[in-house]
Design an enzyme around this catalytic site. Structure first.
Site, short mmCIF file in Angstrom:
data_model
loop_
_atom_site.label_atom_id
_atom_site.label_comp_id
_atom_site.label_asym_id
_atom_site.label_seq_id
_atom_site.Cartn_x
_atom_site.Cartn_y
_atom_site.Cartn_z
N GLU A 1 117.05 34.61 -66.59
CA GLU A 1 115.88 34.74 -65.76
C GLU A 1 116.65 36.56 -64.81
OE1 GLU A 1 113.13 33.85 -66.76
OE2 GLU A 1 113.81 31.96 -68.13
N GLY A 2 115.14 37.06 -65.13
CA GLY A 2 115.92 38.12 -64.43
C GLY A 2 115.30 38.35 -63.37
N PHE A 3 115.19 39.50 -62.60
CA PHE A 3 115.52 39.58 -61.09
C PHE A 3 113.90 39.38 -60.90
CE2 PHE A 3 114.47 42.71 -58.03
CZ PHE A 3 115.04 42.12 -57.21
N ASN A 4 112.88 40.02 -61.41
CA ASN A 4 111.75 39.90 -60.69
C ASN A 4 110.78 38.50 -61.21
OD1 ASN A 4 110.62 42.41 -60.07
ND2 ASN A 4 111.73 43.66 -62.19
N THR B 1 107.42 40.83 -66.08
CA THR B 1 107.66 41.04 -64.83
C THR B 1 107.76 41.89 -64.03
OG1 THR B 1 109.67 39.96 -64.91
CG2 THR B 1 107.77 37.72 -65.33
N HIS C 1 105.87 51.82 -66.48
CA HIS C 1 107.06 50.77 -67.11
C HIS C 1 107.42 50.95 -68.75
CE1 HIS C 1 109.23 47.09 -67.21
NE2 HIS C 1 109.84 47.67 -66.91
#
Ligand code: GFB
Length: 429
Positions: free
Chosen positions: A52-55, A388, A288
């Site tokens: 899972e990523g940062f956001n 996200t 984005h």
């Protein structure tokens, strides 16, 4: 339960090799005995599925921060209130390619720790280790580890029923946590779970353990999604001031954007903040444009570069603006393609390019935050469907107080200009 009324719950003072009985609380009287009681905190840890990523991780943080906030304020027993949520360091994130030093970055690299602490009783992992070292050891044996997992039949009944039970583990158990070799446990259970953070409260309050770890913390859902407490916690997640300054300098220098002229000033203290819709934003469009794995995994919702350029151009014309700020994880050839299309039509395309110092100090995570901040202050924002990264920008814009129409917009995939609008997670209380 009444059966507990005569039980004295022992507070266990944590050491790695032995557990010393130091102080205790009487459930009957709801009081705790022991002079130094307040110093003897109980520690909550959580971790998130490695890919899972940062956001998404920022959102999982909020689930546990709100839970810890409520434990601290509302617990039936005095001693349950002395709780610390230990922040999992940022390490080895799949999307962060730049070699990050130090490998275990504390939260203060990205967020204003003091601000987080005004909402929730959080500490950095290194601060926890400092406490451990005072016991003369550097090894941590966690009292209770729960590997959270979904029920296999979770989506079959169609009914949402909150439940949790200790069950057979769906995955092999890893004996080390957070990539540290000196954190382990002799008490690891797999907890099938369906529901919200508040369901964990019973587990915590009926135990006398000092340390708890929830692996796969993302399995647990928000108990307070979208309510006043949720937004209070979200507001407390102010970024590291250094990153804010870098973003502000960029806005000022390249985009003619300042908080005063953009009507985006926020009070120092977010505690009494109320919803607002008064922000104007800087005279630029921001987008984005998520590429990377989205191009492969979500082709229907991810536009080609030339189709993204058309959508940007249309919006610039609608807004009578000629500058666009692009946050993206696109490859350099894709960025060049986007720039050349838009610039040949007379528009100005800006991207944030970090210098070596910023990259070395804050890594890919810091650069991503700087771009998110710049997007958060634009007059109009277009995001990527279900990213996200875009969600967090939209939340930031809600806090700053933009009109809803300027925030909840997305790129359409394929060759279409009309597509399902993004979810609007507005501040509505
Ligand atoms: O934050 P994130 O998980 O959001 O995106 P999604 C992953 C990482 O990609 C970010 C980089 O932490 C950044 O390092 N990144 C993405 C960007 N967009 C940008 C950008 O505009 N600028 C910069 N500088 N960096 C999730 C993934 O991504 O999507 C999951 O984490 C999965 O693994 C899922 O792929 C589908 O929600 O966009």
């Amino acid at each position: 339960m009444l059966i507990f009324s005569k039980i004295i719950l022992l507070l266990l003072f944590f050491t790695t090799s032995t557990l010393q009985i130091e102080e205790y609380c009487e459930i009957d009287d709801m009081v705790c005995k022991g002079a130094s009681f307040k110093q003897n905190y109980r520690y909550l840890f959580y971790d998130v599925n490695p890919p899972e990523g940062f956001n998404l991780r920022r959102d999982v943080y909020m689930r546990y921060a709100i839970w810890a906030h409520k434990l601290m304020l509302n617990s039936r027993l005095e001693y349950h209130k002395y709780v610390k949520l230990v922040l999992p360091p940022w390490s080895r994130l799949y999307h962060w390619r730049y070699s990050e030093k130090p490998e275990f970055k504390p939260w203060s690299y990205y967020f204003d720790l003091e601000s987080l602490q005004k909402f929730a009783p959080v500490i950095e992992m290194y601060q926890f280790f400092d406490d451990v070292k005072k016991t003369g050891s550097n090894k941590v044996l966690i009292d209770e580890v729960y590997i959270l997992q979904h029920y296999e039949d979770m989506f079959q009944s169609g009914k949402f029923i909150e439940k949790m039970s200790i069950e057979k583990c769906n995955e092999p158990v890893d004996p080390n946590y957070f990539y540290y070799k000196n954190i382990t446990s002799n008490n690891v259970k797999c907890l099938s779970f369906h529901g919200f953070t508040d369901q964990l409260t019973n587990l915590f309050e009926t135990s006398s353990s000092k340390t708890f770890l929830f692996i796969h913390g993302e399995v647990v859902l928000h108990s307070n999604f979208g309510d006043k407490l949720y937004w209070k916690c979200r507001r407390s997640m102010r970024f590291n001031k250094h990153l804010i300054n870098i973003a502000n300098e960029f806005r000022n220098k390249n985009l003619n954007s300042t908080d005063v002229s953009d009507k985006t000033e926020l009070p120092e203290d977010w505690k009494e903040e109320k919803p607002r819709r008064t922000a104007l934003g800087g005279p630029y469009l921001s987008v984005h444009l998520r590429r990377g794995d989205f191009v492969r995994a979500r082709p229907k919702d991810t536009p080609t570069i030339s189709h993204a350029a058309k959508q940007i151009k249309n919006r610039l014309i609608d807004l009578s603006i000629n500058k666009v700020f692009v946050a993206t994880d696109a490859k350099i050839n894709e960025i060049n393609e986007l720039k050349s299309i838009l610039e040949s039509d007379g528009f100005q395309v800006l991207l944030y390019e970090p210098n070596k110092n910023v990259l070395q100090k804050f890594g890919d995570g810091g650069v991503a935050i700087i771009e998110q901040i710049i997007c958060s202050y634009s007059r109009y924002f277009i995001g990527t469907y279900e990213s996200t990264f875009s969600f967090r920008i939209q939340e930031e814009r809600e806090i700053i107080g933009f009109p809803v129409e300027s925030t909840f917009n997305r790129f359409c995939g394929g060759d279409s200009f009309e597509c399902e609008p993004p979810s609007k997670w507005k501040i509505v209380y």
